[in-house]
Design a protein around this motif. Structure first.
Motif, PDB file in Angstrom:
ATOM      1  N   ASP A   1       0.815  -1.220   0.000  1.00 43.95           N
ATOM      2  CA  ASP A   1       0.000   0.000   0.000  1.00 43.95           C
ATOM      3  C   ASP A   1       0.844   1.262   0.000  1.00 43.95           C
ATOM      4  O   ASP A   1       0.415   2.286  -0.548  1.00 43.95           O
ATOM      5  N   ALA A   2       2.021   1.215   0.620  1.00 44.75           N
ATOM      6  CA  ALA A   2       2.834   2.428   0.711  1.00 44.75           C
ATOM      7  C   ALA A   2       4.318   2.088   0.694  1.00 44.75           C
ATOM      8  O   ALA A   2       4.772   1.204   1.417  1.00 44.75           O
ATOM      9  N   LEU A   3       5.051   2.804  -0.143  1.00 41.54           N
ATOM     10  CA  LEU A   3       6.510   2.754  -0.161  1.00 41.54           C
ATOM     11  C   LEU A   3       7.005   4.059   0.436  1.00 41.54           C
ATOM     12  O   LEU A   3       6.704   5.145  -0.085  1.00 41.54           O
ATOM     13  N   VAL A   4       7.760   3.964   1.531  1.00 46.45           N
ATOM     14  CA  VAL A   4       8.202   5.149   2.274  1.00 46.45           C
ATOM     15  C   VAL A   4       9.722   5.221   2.186  1.00 46.45           C
ATOM     16  O   VAL A   4      10.437   4.473   2.860  1.00 46.45           O
ATOM     17  N   ASN A   5      10.219   6.113   1.346  1.00 45.98           N
ATOM     18  CA  ASN A   5      11.656   6.220   1.096  1.00 45.98           C
ATOM     19  C   ASN A   5      12.286   7.232   2.049  1.00 45.98           C
ATOM     20  O   ASN A   5      12.295   8.439   1.782  1.00 45.98           O
ATOM     21  N   ILE A   6      12.814   6.716   3.161  1.00 47.28           N
ATOM     22  CA  ILE A   6      13.466   7.560   4.161  1.00 47.28           C
ATOM     23  C   ILE A   6      14.984   7.524   3.988  1.00 47.28           C
ATOM     24  O   ILE A   6      15.674   8.490   4.315  1.00 47.28           O
ATOM     25  N   ALA A   7      15.531   6.438   3.489  1.00 47.41           N
ATOM     26  CA  ALA A   7      16.984   6.283   3.382  1.00 47.41           C
ATOM     27  C   ALA A   7      17.602   7.439   2.602  1.00 47.41           C
ATOM     28  O   ALA A   7      17.078   7.867   1.579  1.00 47.41           O
ATOM     29  N   GLY A   8      18.709   7.932   3.101  1.00 49.91           N
ATOM     30  CA  GLY A   8      19.410   9.036   2.454  1.00 49.91           C
ATOM     31  C   GLY A   8      20.536   9.491   3.366  1.00 49.91           C
ATOM     32  O   GLY A   8      20.875   8.819   4.335  1.00 49.91           O
ATOM     33  N   GLY A   9      21.092  10.641   3.071  1.00 55.18           N
ATOM     34  CA  GLY A   9      22.135  11.146   3.945  1.00 55.18           C
ATOM     35  C   GLY A   9      23.046  12.127   3.259  1.00 55.18           C
ATOM     36  O   GLY A   9      22.923  12.391   2.054  1.00 55.18           O
ATOM     37  N   ALA A  10      23.962  12.688   4.054  1.00 52.63           N
ATOM     38  CA  ALA A  10      24.906  13.686   3.557  1.00 52.63           C
ATOM     39  C   ALA A  10      26.312  13.299   3.978  1.00 52.63           C
ATOM     40  O   ALA A  10      26.512  12.711   5.048  1.00 52.63           O
ATOM     41  N   HIS A  11      27.275  13.632   3.132  1.00 49.29           N
ATOM     42  CA  HIS A  11      28.692  13.461   3.444  1.00 49.29           C
ATOM     43  C   HIS A  11      29.396  14.784   3.181  1.00 49.29           C
ATOM     44  O   HIS A  11      29.377  15.289   2.055  1.00 49.29           O
ATOM     45  N   GLY A  12      30.018  15.328   4.198  1.00 51.89           N
ATOM     46  CA  GLY A  12      30.845  16.509   4.018  1.00 51.89           C
ATOM     47  C   GLY A  12      30.068  17.807   3.975  1.00 51.89           C
ATOM     48  O   GLY A  12      28.841  17.828   3.845  1.00 51.89           O
ATOM     49  N   ALA A  13      30.811  18.902   4.101  1.00 53.13           N
ATOM     50  CA  ALA A  13      30.235  20.240   4.043  1.00 53.13           C
ATOM     51  C   ALA A  13      31.164  21.145   3.240  1.00 53.13           C
ATOM     52  O   ALA A  13      31.402  22.301   3.590  1.00 53.13           O
ATOM     53  N   ASP A  14      31.711  20.605   2.151  1.00 55.93           N
ATOM     54  CA  ASP A  14      32.652  21.361   1.323  1.00 55.93           C
ATOM     55  C   ASP A  14      31.945  22.436   0.525  1.00 55.93           C
ATOM     56  O   ASP A  14      30.812  22.257   0.065  1.00 55.93           O
ATOM     57  N   ARG A  15      32.643  23.545   0.331  1.00 55.12           N
ATOM     58  CA  ARG A  15      32.190  24.530  -0.636  1.00 55.12           C
ATOM     59  C   ARG A  15      32.438  23.984  -2.044  1.00 55.12           C
ATOM     60  O   ARG A  15      33.233  23.063  -2.230  1.00 55.12           O
ATOM     61  N   VAL A  16      31.778  24.574  -3.009  1.00 57.24           N
ATOM     62  CA  VAL A  16      31.841  24.050  -4.369  1.00 57.24           C
ATOM     63  C   VAL A  16      33.278  23.982  -4.878  1.00 57.24           C
ATOM     64  O   VAL A  16      33.692  23.001  -5.506  1.00 57.24           O
ATOM     65  N   GLY A  17      34.065  25.016  -4.579  1.00 58.43           N
ATOM     66  CA  GLY A  17      35.434  25.054  -5.077  1.00 58.43           C
ATOM     67  C   GLY A  17      36.317  23.959  -4.546  1.00 58.43           C
ATOM     68  O   GLY A  17      37.359  23.644  -5.138  1.00 58.43           O
ATOM     69  N   GLU A  18      35.921  23.339  -3.419  1.00 59.77           N
ATOM     70  CA  GLU A  18      36.684  22.233  -2.844  1.00 59.77           C
ATOM     71  C   GLU A  18      35.863  20.946  -2.815  1.00 59.77           C
ATOM     72  O   GLU A  18      36.141  20.024  -2.047  1.00 59.77           O
ATOM     73  N   GLY A  19      34.829  20.883  -3.628  1.00 61.22           N
ATOM     74  CA  GLY A  19      33.910  19.745  -3.584  1.00 61.22           C
ATOM     75  C   GLY A  19      34.593  18.412  -3.846  1.00 61.22           C
ATOM     76  O   GLY A  19      35.451  18.297  -4.719  1.00 61.22           O
ATOM     77  N   SER A  20      34.179  17.399  -3.075  1.00 62.13           N
ATOM     78  CA  SER A  20      34.744  16.065  -3.182  1.00 62.13           C
ATOM     79  C   SER A  20      33.884  15.204  -4.108  1.00 62.13           C
ATOM     80  O   SER A  20      32.704  14.970  -3.819  1.00 62.13           O
ATOM     81  N   ASN A  21      34.475  14.732  -5.200  1.00 64.48           N
ATOM     82  CA  ASN A  21      33.730  13.839  -6.093  1.00 64.48           C
ATOM     83  C   ASN A  21      33.204  12.620  -5.354  1.00 64.48           C
ATOM     84  O   ASN A  21      32.074  12.170  -5.586  1.00 64.48           O
ATOM     85  N   GLU A  22      34.010  12.073  -4.476  1.00 66.28           N
ATOM     86  CA  GLU A  22      33.608  10.866  -3.737  1.00 66.28           C
ATOM     87  C   GLU A  22      32.367  11.129  -2.899  1.00 66.28           C
ATOM     88  O   GLU A  22      31.420  10.335  -2.897  1.00 66.28           O
ATOM     89  N   ASP A  23      32.358  12.253  -2.170  1.00 67.11           N
ATOM     90  CA  ASP A  23      31.206  12.579  -1.333  1.00 67.11           C
ATOM     91  C   ASP A  23      29.975  12.880  -2.173  1.00 67.11           C
ATOM     92  O   ASP A  23      28.864  12.436  -1.866  1.00 67.11           O
ATOM     93  N   TRP A  24      30.174  13.660  -3.235  1.00 63.76           N
ATOM     94  CA  TRP A  24      29.037  14.018  -4.079  1.00 63.76           C
ATOM     95  C   TRP A  24      28.435  12.786  -4.745  1.00 63.76           C
ATOM     96  O   TRP A  24      27.216  12.651  -4.826  1.00 63.76           O
ATOM     97  N   GLU A  25      29.269  11.885  -5.212  1.00 66.18           N
ATOM     98  CA  GLU A  25      28.758  10.663  -5.846  1.00 66.18           C
ATOM     99  C   GLU A  25      28.015   9.801  -4.832  1.00 66.18           C
ATOM    100  O   GLU A  25      26.968   9.221  -5.148  1.00 66.18           O
ATOM    101  N   TRP A  26      28.536   9.718  -3.609  1.00 70.41           N
ATOM    102  CA  TRP A  26      27.851   8.947  -2.560  1.00 70.41           C
ATOM    103  C   TRP A  26      26.468   9.527  -2.295  1.00 70.41           C
ATOM    104  O   TRP A  26      25.486   8.795  -2.189  1.00 70.41           O
ATOM    105  N   MET A  27      26.390  10.848  -2.193  1.00 72.37           N
ATOM    106  CA  MET A  27      25.098  11.481  -1.909  1.00 72.37           C
ATOM    107  C   MET A  27      24.114  11.279  -3.056  1.00 72.37           C
ATOM    108  O   MET A  27      22.915  11.061  -2.818  1.00 72.37           O
TER     109      MET A  27
END
Length: 266
Positions: A93-119
Motif C-alpha cells: 500500500d505504501a513505499l516510504v523512502n526515508i533512506a538518504g544522507g549527507a557526506h561533508g560540508a565542502d564549498r563548491v570550489g573544494e567539492g569532493s567527487n567521492e562525497d558528491w557521488e555517494w550522496m
C-alpha cells in the motif's frame, strides 16, 4: 429522517489493519521512528536498512518485519521485492523512502567527487531503485502511495551544502515528475521536506564526529526530533487516499529559513 453517519476515524489505532508499508532507512532516526508510529496505527510494516542487527531489534520491539537491504544495490532491491510481494500476496500500500544522507560540508570550489557521488547514489539512485521495483505493485493496488523524504536542502542552496543540495534537488525533481506520471494510476506521491532535525546519526555521519555534530544544534531551542518528522509522515499516509499532500515543509520555529537559525546562549 435517516440517521447521519460520521466517517470512520483514519487515525484510530486499528484503522489501517491489513495495510502494508515498506520503510527504508529504518535502522535509525526518522526511519526507525516512522516504523514505530506506523505500527501503532495498525500498519503491517517491512523495515528495510543495511544493518540487519538493528532491524532485528526493531522487529522484536515493534512487530515489524525486518528486511535487510541496501537501496543502492539493484540486485538486492529486486530480491527484496520478490520476498515482500510473495509474503503479502502481492500487496503493498505504501513505499516510504526515508533512506538518504549527507557526506561533508565542502564549498563548491573544494567539492569532493567521492562525497558528491555517494550522496547522489544514496538519495537519488537508491530512491529510483525502490520506486522502479515496487511501482507495479503500487499501481496494481489501486490506491498506492509513494512518500519520499527529501529536505529543506531541496528548496534552497546554502554555503557548504552544495553536494547535499544537488542530491536533494535531484530527489525532489524525481518526486515531482513521478507525481505527474502516476496520477492516472491513482498512485499518491508525497514529499516531506524537514529542516533541522536532531537525530543521533545524520550530522555525525556528515561531519565525522559527535563533537562537530553537536555544534550544528548548539543554542537552538527545540530542533525537530525524529519523532516529529515521523508523525508528519504517518499523518500524510493516514489521511484518506483521495487527499494528496504534494509536499510538506517542516522546521523548528528557531529555524526561520535555511539561512536563519536563532541560537540562544546555553
Amino acid at each position: 429522517m435517516a440517521e447521519s453517519t460520521l466517517p470512520s476515524n483514519p487515525f484510530a489505532s486499528d484503522a489501517h489493519t491489513g495495510k502494508v508499508a515498506l520503510v527504508t532507512g529504518a535502522s535509525s532516526g526518522i526511519g526507525r521512528a516512522t516504523v514505530y508510529q506506523l505500527r501503532a496505527s495498525g500498519w503491517t510494516v517491512y523495515a528495510a536498512a543495511r544493518r540487519a542487527e538493528r532491524l532485528q531489534s526493531l522487529a522484536e520491539e515493534t512487530g515489524a518485519i525486518a528486511l535487510p537491504l541496501d537501496t543502492i544495490d539493484e540486485s538486492a532491491v529486486i530480491a527484496a521485492t520478490e520476498k515482500l510481494l510473495q509474503e503479502t500476496g502481492g500487496r503493498l500500500d505504501a513505499l516510504v523512502n526515508i533512506a538518504g544522507g549527507a557526506h561533508g560540508a565542502d564549498r563548491v570550489g573544494e567539492g569532493s567527487n567521492e562525497d558528491w557521488e555517494w550522496m547522489y547514489r544514496t538519495n537519488v539512485l537508491g530512491t529510483l531503485n525502490m520506486i522502479r521495483a515496487f511501482l507495479p505493485a503500487l499501481r496494481e493496488n489501486g490506491e498506492g502511495t509513494i512518500l519520499n523524504l527529501t529536505s529543506t536542502a531541496a528548496e534552497a542552496g546554502y554555503e557548504g551544502g552544495a553536494g547535499y543540495n544537488a542530491a536533494k534537488f535531484g530527489e525532489r525533481g524525481l518526486t515531482e515528475a513521478l507525481r505527474l506520471e502516476e496520477a492516472e494510476n491513482n498512485v499518491r506521491v508525497i514529499e516531506i521536506r524537514p529542516g533541522m532535525v536532531h537525530t543521533e546519526e545524520f550530522s555525525k555521519v556528515r561531519l565525522g564526529s559527535a563533537e562537530a555534530a553537536e555544534k550544528v544544534y548548539a543554542g537552538v531551542e527545540k530542533p525537530l526530533l525524529a519523532e516529529d518528522v515521523a508523525q508528519t509522515v504517518v499523518f500524510a499516509l493516514n489521511v484518506p487516499h483521495h487527499i494528496n499532500l504534494d509536499h510538506i515543509t517542516l522546521r523548528p520555529v528557531a529555524q526561520a529559513a535555511q539561512y536563519k537559525v536563532i541560537r540562544r546562549n546555553s
